[in-house]
Motif scaffolding. Structure first.
Motif, PDB file in Angstrom:
ATOM      1  N   MET A   1       0.845  -1.172   0.000  1.00  0.00           N
ATOM      2  CA  MET A   1       0.000   0.000   0.000  1.00  0.00           C
ATOM      3  C   MET A   1       0.895   1.241   0.000  1.00  0.00           C
ATOM      4  O   MET A   1       1.863   1.309   0.740  1.00  0.00           O
ATOM      5  CB  MET A   1      -0.896  -0.016   1.247  1.00  0.00           C
ATOM      6  N   THR A   2       0.534   2.199  -0.820  1.00  0.00           N
ATOM      7  CA  THR A   2       1.299   3.445  -0.872  1.00  0.00           C
ATOM      8  C   THR A   2       0.816   4.415   0.201  1.00  0.00           C
ATOM      9  O   THR A   2      -0.288   4.265   0.744  1.00  0.00           O
ATOM     10  CB  THR A   2       1.139   4.135  -2.238  1.00  0.00           C
ATOM     11  N   LEU A   3       1.635   5.420   0.458  1.00  0.00           N
ATOM     12  CA  LEU A   3       1.231   6.470   1.385  1.00  0.00           C
ATOM     13  C   LEU A   3      -0.029   7.157   0.865  1.00  0.00           C
ATOM     14  O   LEU A   3      -0.933   7.464   1.642  1.00  0.00           O
ATOM     15  CB  LEU A   3       2.372   7.472   1.576  1.00  0.00           C
ATOM     16  N   ALA A   4      -0.115   7.387  -0.435  1.00  0.00           N
ATOM     17  CA  ALA A   4      -1.299   8.041  -1.006  1.00  0.00           C
ATOM     18  C   ALA A   4      -2.555   7.212  -0.726  1.00  0.00           C
ATOM     19  O   ALA A   4      -3.599   7.766  -0.357  1.00  0.00           O
ATOM     20  CB  ALA A   4      -1.126   8.246  -2.506  1.00  0.00           C
ATOM     21  N   ALA A   5      -2.472   5.902  -0.884  1.00  0.00           N
ATOM     22  CA  ALA A   5      -3.634   5.035  -0.632  1.00  0.00           C
ATOM     23  C   ALA A   5      -4.021   5.063   0.847  1.00  0.00           C
ATOM     24  O   ALA A   5      -5.212   5.119   1.178  1.00  0.00           O
ATOM     25  CB  ALA A   5      -3.330   3.610  -1.086  1.00  0.00           C
ATOM     26  N   LEU A   6      -3.025   5.045   1.725  1.00  0.00           N
ATOM     27  CA  LEU A   6      -3.317   5.115   3.156  1.00  0.00           C
ATOM     28  C   LEU A   6      -3.957   6.452   3.506  1.00  0.00           C
ATOM     29  O   LEU A   6      -4.951   6.500   4.243  1.00  0.00           O
ATOM     30  CB  LEU A   6      -2.041   4.899   3.979  1.00  0.00           C
ATOM     31  N   ARG A   7      -3.418   7.534   2.993  1.00  0.00           N
ATOM     32  CA  ARG A   7      -3.993   8.856   3.257  1.00  0.00           C
ATOM     33  C   ARG A   7      -5.427   8.935   2.738  1.00  0.00           C
ATOM     34  O   ARG A   7      -6.304   9.461   3.425  1.00  0.00           O
ATOM     35  CB  ARG A   7      -3.124   9.958   2.642  1.00  0.00           C
ATOM     36  N   ASP A   8      -5.679   8.411   1.548  1.00  0.00           N
ATOM     37  CA  ASP A   8      -7.044   8.426   0.994  1.00  0.00           C
ATOM     38  C   ASP A   8      -7.998   7.652   1.893  1.00  0.00           C
ATOM     39  O   ASP A   8      -9.116   8.092   2.151  1.00  0.00           O
ATOM     40  CB  ASP A   8      -7.069   7.845  -0.418  1.00  0.00           C
ATOM     41  N   TYR A   9      -7.550   6.495   2.368  1.00  0.00           N
ATOM     42  CA  TYR A   9      -8.381   5.701   3.272  1.00  0.00           C
ATOM     43  C   TYR A   9      -8.665   6.478   4.563  1.00  0.00           C
ATOM     44  O   TYR A   9      -9.806   6.545   5.028  1.00  0.00           O
ATOM     45  CB  TYR A   9      -7.695   4.365   3.585  1.00  0.00           C
ATOM     46  N   LEU A  10      -7.632   7.082   5.136  1.00  0.00           N
ATOM     47  CA  LEU A  10      -7.782   7.764   6.426  1.00  0.00           C
ATOM     48  C   LEU A  10      -8.547   9.087   6.328  1.00  0.00           C
ATOM     49  O   LEU A  10      -9.071   9.558   7.328  1.00  0.00           O
ATOM     50  CB  LEU A  10      -6.418   7.970   7.077  1.00  0.00           C
ATOM     51  N   LYS A  11      -8.644   9.644   5.149  1.00  0.00           N
ATOM     52  CA  LYS A  11      -9.464  10.845   4.972  1.00  0.00           C
ATOM     53  C   LYS A  11     -10.932  10.556   5.286  1.00  0.00           C
ATOM     54  O   LYS A  11     -11.677  11.454   5.648  1.00  0.00           O
ATOM     55  CB  LYS A  11      -9.318  11.393   3.555  1.00  0.00           C
ATOM     56  N   MET A 140       3.168  -4.968  18.888  1.00  0.00           N
ATOM     57  CA  MET A 140       1.915  -5.704  19.105  1.00  0.00           C
ATOM     58  C   MET A 140       0.998  -5.671  17.879  1.00  0.00           C
ATOM     59  O   MET A 140       0.236  -6.612  17.653  1.00  0.00           O
ATOM     60  CB  MET A 140       1.178  -5.134  20.320  1.00  0.00           C
ATOM     61  N   ILE A 141       1.059  -4.581  17.124  1.00  0.00           N
ATOM     62  CA  ILE A 141       0.273  -4.462  15.890  1.00  0.00           C
ATOM     63  C   ILE A 141       1.236  -4.039  14.779  1.00  0.00           C
ATOM     64  O   ILE A 141       1.412  -2.854  14.502  1.00  0.00           O
ATOM     65  CB  ILE A 141      -0.877  -3.434  16.020  1.00  0.00           C
ATOM     66  N   PRO A 142       1.879  -5.007  14.150  1.00  0.00           N
ATOM     67  CA  PRO A 142       2.801  -4.665  13.062  1.00  0.00           C
ATOM     68  C   PRO A 142       2.029  -4.150  11.839  1.00  0.00           C
ATOM     69  O   PRO A 142       0.815  -4.334  11.723  1.00  0.00           O
ATOM     70  CB  PRO A 142       3.510  -5.982  12.766  1.00  0.00           C
ATOM     71  N   TRP A 143       2.742  -3.511  10.952  1.00  0.00           N
ATOM     72  CA  TRP A 143       2.145  -2.933   9.754  1.00  0.00           C
ATOM     73  C   TRP A 143       1.267  -3.940   9.004  1.00  0.00           C
ATOM     74  O   TRP A 143       0.197  -3.597   8.510  1.00  0.00           O
ATOM     75  CB  TRP A 143       3.216  -2.351   8.829  1.00  0.00           C
ATOM     76  N   GLU A 144       1.716  -5.171   8.922  1.00  0.00           N
ATOM     77  CA  GLU A 144       0.970  -6.171   8.160  1.00  0.00           C
ATOM     78  C   GLU A 144      -0.465  -6.318   8.662  1.00  0.00           C
ATOM     79  O   GLU A 144      -1.383  -6.520   7.874  1.00  0.00           O
ATOM     80  CB  GLU A 144       1.693  -7.532   8.211  1.00  0.00           C
ATOM     81  N   GLU A 145      -0.664  -6.187   9.973  1.00  0.00           N
ATOM     82  CA  GLU A 145      -2.024  -6.260  10.534  1.00  0.00           C
ATOM     83  C   GLU A 145      -2.854  -5.053  10.139  1.00  0.00           C
ATOM     84  O   GLU A 145      -4.048  -5.181   9.861  1.00  0.00           O
ATOM     85  CB  GLU A 145      -1.980  -6.366  12.063  1.00  0.00           C
ATOM     86  N   ILE A 146      -2.248  -3.894  10.137  1.00  0.00           N
ATOM     87  CA  ILE A 146      -2.958  -2.668   9.735  1.00  0.00           C
ATOM     88  C   ILE A 146      -3.368  -2.794   8.270  1.00  0.00           C
ATOM     89  O   ILE A 146      -4.531  -2.562   7.921  1.00  0.00           O
ATOM     90  CB  ILE A 146      -2.063  -1.413   9.929  1.00  0.00           C
ATOM     91  N   GLU A 147      -2.424  -3.164   7.429  1.00  0.00           N
ATOM     92  CA  GLU A 147      -2.685  -3.272   5.994  1.00  0.00           C
ATOM     93  C   GLU A 147      -3.755  -4.316   5.706  1.00  0.00           C
ATOM     94  O   GLU A 147      -4.671  -4.076   4.908  1.00  0.00           O
ATOM     95  CB  GLU A 147      -1.387  -3.593   5.252  1.00  0.00           C
ATOM     96  N   LYS A 148      -3.657  -5.452   6.372  1.00  0.00           N
ATOM     97  CA  LYS A 148      -4.659  -6.504   6.178  1.00  0.00           C
ATOM     98  C   LYS A 148      -6.054  -6.040   6.605  1.00  0.00           C
ATOM     99  O   LYS A 148      -7.036  -6.274   5.913  1.00  0.00           O
ATOM    100  CB  LYS A 148      -4.266  -7.759   6.959  1.00  0.00           C
ATOM    101  N   ALA A 149      -6.138  -5.358   7.727  1.00  0.00           N
ATOM    102  CA  ALA A 149      -7.431  -4.868   8.218  1.00  0.00           C
ATOM    103  C   ALA A 149      -8.030  -3.855   7.234  1.00  0.00           C
ATOM    104  O   ALA A 149      -9.239  -3.906   6.955  1.00  0.00           O
ATOM    105  CB  ALA A 149      -7.271  -4.237   9.592  1.00  0.00           C
ATOM    106  N   ILE A 150      -7.205  -2.995   6.691  1.00  0.00           N
ATOM    107  CA  ILE A 150      -7.697  -2.010   5.713  1.00  0.00           C
ATOM    108  C   ILE A 150      -8.137  -2.693   4.438  1.00  0.00           C
ATOM    109  O   ILE A 150      -9.184  -2.376   3.890  1.00  0.00           O
ATOM    110  CB  ILE A 150      -6.622  -0.937   5.429  1.00  0.00           C
ATOM    111  N   ASP A 151      -7.356  -3.653   3.966  1.00  0.00           N
ATOM    112  CA  ASP A 151      -7.692  -4.366   2.725  1.00  0.00           C
ATOM    113  C   ASP A 151      -8.994  -5.145   2.848  1.00  0.00           C
ATOM    114  O   ASP A 151      -9.675  -5.372   1.865  1.00  0.00           O
ATOM    115  CB  ASP A 151      -6.565  -5.306   2.318  1.00  0.00           C
ATOM    116  N   LEU A 152      -9.334  -5.564   4.070  1.00  0.00           N
ATOM    117  CA  LEU A 152     -10.560  -6.339   4.278  1.00  0.00           C
ATOM    118  C   LEU A 152     -11.798  -5.455   4.338  1.00  0.00           C
ATOM    119  O   LEU A 152     -12.917  -5.942   4.209  1.00  0.00           O
ATOM    120  CB  LEU A 152     -10.452  -7.166   5.561  1.00  0.00           C
ATOM    121  N   LEU A 153     -11.601  -4.159   4.580  1.00  0.00           N
ATOM    122  CA  LEU A 153     -12.763  -3.266   4.714  1.00  0.00           C
ATOM    123  C   LEU A 153     -13.360  -2.908   3.375  1.00  0.00           C
ATOM    124  O   LEU A 153     -12.809  -2.962   2.366  1.00  0.00           O
ATOM    125  CB  LEU A 153     -12.358  -1.998   5.471  1.00  0.00           C
TER     126      LEU A 153
END
Length: 153
Positions: A1-11, A140-153
């Motif tokens: 996931m790129t920073l742009a994609a993460l920022r778009d999601y978090l907006k 306790m929550i590595p990046w892979e968990e964050i990315e996976k949780a976002i991808d599942l939404l």
């Protein structure tokens, strides 16, 4: 996931979530830290108040953290930068907790991280306790968990 994609999601994320809000009310970064987001918020004319958990972490991530990184070419951070790199640089425990909540990590897991971070801050001496708390949250929550949780939404 790129920073742009993460920022778009978090907006689209909420400004405040329960666990990170309660953590901020107890352990918000000091405005005395002139390199920190709270001082920057004050300089920008935003409300700074522990009791209301302001400034909010959405603003912290989008404006005070990644917005400033992207605005300074010397950082070599671009919208296409791997978001993992950005996540792994974050030291602020309240921002990491908010990111986990915004990503959809279970409230129980986020609370467990908040509890561990609080314990580190309470029992550690010196100014680096918040950094150690942030390191623990990322452990306790590595990046892979964050990315996976976002991808599942």
């Amino acid at each position: 996931m790129t920073l742009a994609a993460l920022r778009d999601y978090l907006k689209k994320a909420k400004e405040k979530y329960p666990v990170s809000t309660e953590f901020i009310k107890k352990y918000q970064q000091s405005p005395a830290n002139k390199n920190g987001y709270v001082y920057y918020a004050w300089e920008c004319g935003l409300t700074v108040c522990k009791q209301t958990a302001d400034p909010n972490q959405k603003w912290h991530f989008l404006e005070a953290y990644t917005g400033l990184l992207l605005a300074d070419p010397s950082n070599n951070i671009t919208p296409s930068t791997d978001a993992r790199i950005i996540y792994n640089r974050i030291r602020c425990p309240e921002l990491l907790l908010w990111l986990a909540e915004a990503a959809g990590i279970s409230p129980e897991k986020v609370q467990e991280c908040a509890d561990a971070a609080q314990e580190i801050i309470k029992t550690s001496a010196g100014s680096r306790s918040r950094n150690a708390a942030g390191n623990k949250i990322r452990e306790m929550i590595p990046w892979e968990e964050i990315e996976k949780a976002i991808d599942l939404l």
